[in-house]
Scaffold this motif. Structure first.
Motif, PDB file in Angstrom:
ATOM      1  N   SER A   1      -0.490  -2.960   4.784  1.00 36.75           N
ATOM      2  CA  SER A   1       0.915  -3.145   5.122  1.00 36.75           C
ATOM      3  C   SER A   1       1.306  -2.211   6.262  1.00 36.75           C
ATOM      4  O   SER A   1       2.215  -1.395   6.135  1.00 36.75           O
ATOM      5  N   LEU A   2       0.578  -2.330   7.386  1.00 34.37           N
ATOM      6  CA  LEU A   2       0.830  -1.477   8.544  1.00 34.37           C
ATOM      7  C   LEU A   2       1.025  -2.352   9.778  1.00 34.37           C
ATOM      8  O   LEU A   2       0.086  -3.010  10.237  1.00 34.37           O
ATOM      9  N   LYS A   3       2.236  -2.337  10.313  1.00 35.12           N
ATOM     10  CA  LYS A   3       2.556  -3.155  11.486  1.00 35.12           C
ATOM     11  C   LYS A   3       1.594  -2.845  12.628  1.00 35.12           C
ATOM     12  O   LYS A   3       1.359  -1.685  12.964  1.00 35.12           O
ATOM     13  N   GLY A   4       1.046  -3.901  13.222  1.00 36.78           N
ATOM     14  CA  GLY A   4       0.131  -3.754  14.336  1.00 36.78           C
ATOM     15  C   GLY A   4      -1.288  -3.410  13.932  1.00 36.78           C
ATOM     16  O   GLY A   4      -2.214  -3.553  14.725  1.00 36.78           O
ATOM     17  N   ILE A   5      -1.489  -2.962  12.704  1.00 37.86           N
ATOM     18  CA  ILE A   5      -2.816  -2.558  12.215  1.00 37.86           C
ATOM     19  C   ILE A   5      -3.393  -3.616  11.285  1.00 37.86           C
ATOM     20  O   ILE A   5      -4.516  -4.058  11.453  1.00 37.86           O
ATOM     21  N   GLY A   6      -2.617  -4.026  10.287  1.00 40.52           N
ATOM     22  CA  GLY A   6      -3.087  -5.049   9.364  1.00 40.52           C
ATOM     23  C   GLY A   6      -2.156  -5.231   8.183  1.00 40.52           C
ATOM     24  O   GLY A   6      -1.495  -4.286   7.752  1.00 40.52           O
ATOM     25  N   CYS A   7      -2.105  -6.470   7.688  1.00 40.01           N
ATOM     26  CA  CYS A   7      -1.328  -6.768   6.491  1.00 40.01           C
ATOM     27  C   CYS A   7      -1.769  -8.110   5.927  1.00 40.01           C
ATOM     28  O   CYS A   7      -2.356  -8.928   6.621  1.00 40.01           O
ATOM     29  N   ASP A   8      -1.475  -8.299   4.653  1.00 45.90           N
ATOM     30  CA  ASP A   8      -1.587  -9.621   4.052  1.00 45.90           C
ATOM     31  C   ASP A   8      -0.151 -10.117   3.871  1.00 45.90           C
ATOM     32  O   ASP A   8       0.796  -9.485   4.343  1.00 45.90           O
ATOM     33  N   CYS A   9       0.032 -11.250   3.200  1.00 49.69           N
ATOM     34  CA  CYS A   9       1.393 -11.792   3.090  1.00 49.69           C
ATOM     35  C   CYS A   9       2.324 -10.842   2.341  1.00 49.69           C
ATOM     36  O   CYS A   9       3.467 -10.646   2.742  1.00 49.69           O
ATOM     37  N   LEU A  10       1.829 -10.224   1.277  1.00 48.59           N
ATOM     38  CA  LEU A  10       2.651  -9.267   0.544  1.00 48.59           C
ATOM     39  C   LEU A  10       2.890  -8.016   1.375  1.00 48.59           C
ATOM     40  O   LEU A  10       3.990  -7.462   1.377  1.00 48.59           O
ATOM     41  N   GLY A  11       1.887  -7.588   2.110  1.00 47.70           N
ATOM     42  CA  GLY A  11       2.047  -6.428   2.986  1.00 47.70           C
ATOM     43  C   GLY A  11       3.094  -6.650   4.062  1.00 47.70           C
ATOM     44  O   GLY A  11       3.839  -5.741   4.417  1.00 47.70           O
ATOM     45  N   LEU A  12       3.171  -7.873   4.578  1.00 52.29           N
ATOM     46  CA  LEU A  12       4.223  -8.214   5.542  1.00 52.29           C
ATOM     47  C   LEU A  12       5.589  -8.067   4.887  1.00 52.29           C
ATOM     48  O   LEU A  12       6.484  -7.406   5.426  1.00 52.29           O
ATOM     49  N   LEU A  13       5.764  -8.645   3.717  1.00 52.25           N
ATOM     50  CA  LEU A  13       7.040  -8.551   3.010  1.00 52.25           C
ATOM     51  C   LEU A  13       7.379  -7.098   2.693  1.00 52.25           C
ATOM     52  O   LEU A  13       8.520  -6.663   2.873  1.00 52.25           O
ATOM     53  N   ARG A  14       6.389  -6.326   2.248  1.00 50.77           N
ATOM     54  CA  ARG A  14       6.621  -4.913   1.949  1.00 50.77           C
ATOM     55  C   ARG A  14       7.060  -4.155   3.198  1.00 50.77           C
ATOM     56  O   ARG A  14       7.968  -3.322   3.150  1.00 50.77           O
ATOM     57  N   GLY A  15       6.408  -4.443   4.329  1.00 51.33           N
ATOM     58  CA  GLY A  15       6.757  -3.759   5.570  1.00 51.33           C
ATOM     59  C   GLY A  15       8.155  -4.106   6.054  1.00 51.33           C
ATOM     60  O   GLY A  15       8.901  -3.236   6.505  1.00 51.33           O
ATOM     61  N   VAL A  16       8.513  -5.369   5.942  1.00 54.21           N
ATOM     62  CA  VAL A  16       9.867  -5.775   6.315  1.00 54.21           C
ATOM     63  C   VAL A  16      10.863  -5.073   5.397  1.00 54.21           C
ATOM     64  O   VAL A  16      11.874  -4.535   5.854  1.00 54.21           O
ATOM     65  N   TRP A  17      10.584  -5.049   4.096  1.00 52.74           N
ATOM     66  CA  TRP A  17      11.467  -4.350   3.145  1.00 52.74           C
ATOM     67  C   TRP A  17      11.661  -2.902   3.579  1.00 52.74           C
ATOM     68  O   TRP A  17      12.793  -2.424   3.667  1.00 52.74           O
ATOM     69  N   ARG A  18      10.572  -2.192   3.841  1.00 51.65           N
ATOM     70  CA  ARG A  18      10.677  -0.767   4.202  1.00 51.65           C
ATOM     71  C   ARG A  18      11.552  -0.562   5.423  1.00 51.65           C
ATOM     72  O   ARG A  18      12.319   0.398   5.491  1.00 51.65           O
ATOM     73  N   ASN A  19      11.444  -1.455   6.386  1.00 52.99           N
ATOM     74  CA  ASN A  19      12.179  -1.256   7.631  1.00 52.99           C
ATOM     75  C   ASN A  19      13.613  -1.758   7.605  1.00 52.99           C
ATOM     76  O   ASN A  19      14.395  -1.383   8.476  1.00 52.99           O
ATOM     77  N   VAL A  20      13.982  -2.572   6.619  1.00 51.97           N
ATOM     78  CA  VAL A  20      15.379  -3.011   6.536  1.00 51.97           C
ATOM     79  C   VAL A  20      16.102  -2.467   5.302  1.00 51.97           C
ATOM     80  O   VAL A  20      17.320  -2.363   5.311  1.00 51.97           O
ATOM     81  N   MET A  21      15.348  -2.101   4.258  1.00 56.42           N
ATOM     82  CA  MET A  21      15.966  -1.647   3.012  1.00 56.42           C
ATOM     83  C   MET A  21      15.718  -0.168   2.726  1.00 56.42           C
ATOM     84  O   MET A  21      16.465   0.451   1.997  1.00 56.42           O
ATOM     85  N   GLY A  22      14.595   0.368   3.219  1.00 57.28           N
ATOM     86  CA  GLY A  22      14.214   1.741   2.893  1.00 57.28           C
ATOM     87  C   GLY A  22      12.951   1.743   2.052  1.00 57.28           C
ATOM     88  O   GLY A  22      12.159   0.808   2.095  1.00 57.28           O
ATOM     89  N   ALA A  23      12.792   2.788   1.278  1.00 50.97           N
ATOM     90  CA  ALA A  23      11.574   2.951   0.475  1.00 50.97           C
ATOM     91  C   ALA A  23      11.337   1.750  -0.442  1.00 50.97           C
ATOM     92  O   ALA A  23      12.286   1.161  -0.966  1.00 50.97           O
ATOM     93  N   GLU A  24      10.070   1.428  -0.632  1.00 51.96           N
ATOM     94  CA  GLU A  24       9.726   0.337  -1.547  1.00 51.96           C
ATOM     95  C   GLU A  24      10.094   0.728  -2.973  1.00 51.96           C
ATOM     96  O   GLU A  24       9.872   1.862  -3.379  1.00 51.96           O
ATOM     97  N   PRO A  25      10.640  -0.207  -3.749  1.00 49.87           N
ATOM     98  CA  PRO A  25      11.026   0.116  -5.111  1.00 49.87           C
ATOM     99  C   PRO A  25       9.832   0.319  -6.041  1.00 49.87           C
ATOM    100  O   PRO A  25       9.944   0.994  -7.058  1.00 49.87           O
ATOM    101  N   GLU A  26       8.688  -0.261  -5.698  1.00 52.34           N
ATOM    102  CA  GLU A  26       7.457  -0.040  -6.453  1.00 52.34           C
ATOM    103  C   GLU A  26       6.286  -0.423  -5.554  1.00 52.34           C
ATOM    104  O   GLU A  26       6.438  -1.240  -4.645  1.00 52.34           O
ATOM    105  N   LEU A  27       5.154   0.186  -5.802  1.00 48.49           N
ATOM    106  CA  LEU A  27       3.949  -0.165  -5.050  1.00 48.49           C
ATOM    107  C   LEU A  27       3.106  -1.101  -5.902  1.00 48.49           C
ATOM    108  O   LEU A  27       2.981  -0.896  -7.109  1.00 48.49           O
ATOM    109  N   PRO A  28       2.529  -2.115  -5.281  1.00 48.58           N
ATOM    110  CA  PRO A  28       1.686  -3.009  -6.069  1.00 48.58           C
ATOM    111  C   PRO A  28       0.392  -2.309  -6.456  1.00 48.58           C
ATOM    112  O   PRO A  28      -0.113  -1.470  -5.703  1.00 48.58           O
ATOM    113  N   PRO A  29      -0.147  -2.651  -7.619  1.00 53.27           N
ATOM    114  CA  PRO A  29      -1.457  -2.099  -7.971  1.00 53.27           C
ATOM    115  C   PRO A  29      -2.524  -2.758  -7.091  1.00 53.27           C
ATOM    116  O   PRO A  29      -2.254  -3.786  -6.457  1.00 53.27           O
TER     117      PRO A  29
END
Length: 141
Positions: free
Chosen positions: A24-52
């Motif tokens: 979940s790193l912009k420009g480096i690599g992500c999967d579909c969930l990583g994309l959603l997590r990255g968008v969340w971090r940049n518009v909402m702030g810290a992720e509410p939970e990390l996936p296992p």
């Protein structure tokens, strides 16, 4: 609540990021969930939970993990009611759990990360429409 324009602009800033399972790193690599997590971090702030940690075939295990997590952190809406900036979840067959997510950019386009390809904005083609199982909206911040 972040505006759809902010969500879409952030998702578009990930276009070209290579597909990398669990990343979940912009420009480096992500999967579909990583994309959603990255968008969340940049518009909402810290992720509410990390996936296992999860394997590429995690959804075949039977639990609808992606839907359960979306219900904890997003606002579920009807699939016919999605708007630009909303999160779309897909399942490949009716009996299987949802295992793919994207962000709608219009009624006819979406941004997603797909195995073997970079993050891209693509047409929300009939194939995707047939597999759309859930839609969610970002919550109020």
């Amino acid at each position: 609540m972040p505006t759809s324009q902010i969500i879409i602009a952030e998702a578009r800033s990930w276009i070209g990021t290579p597909y990398r399972h669990q990343a979940s790193l912009k420009g480096i690599g992500c999967d579909c969930l990583g994309l959603l997590r990255g968008v969340w971090r940049n518009v909402m702030g810290a992720e509410p939970e990390l996936p296992p940690p999860y394997s590429p075939d995690w959804a075949e295990a039977g639990a609808d993990t992606l839907v359960m997590a979306a219900r904890r952190h997003l606002v579920e809406i009807g699939v016919a009611a999605f708007e630009p900036g909303d999160v779309l979840l897909f399942r490949w067959r009716d009996a299987l759990p949802a295992k793919h997510c994207a962000i709608a950019t219009s009624a006819d386009t979406m941004i997603h990360a797909h195995d073997g390809a970079s993050v891209a904005e693509v047409a929300f083609a009939p194939w995707w429409r047939r597999h759309l199982a859930y839609a969610f909206r970002f919550p109020e911040s």
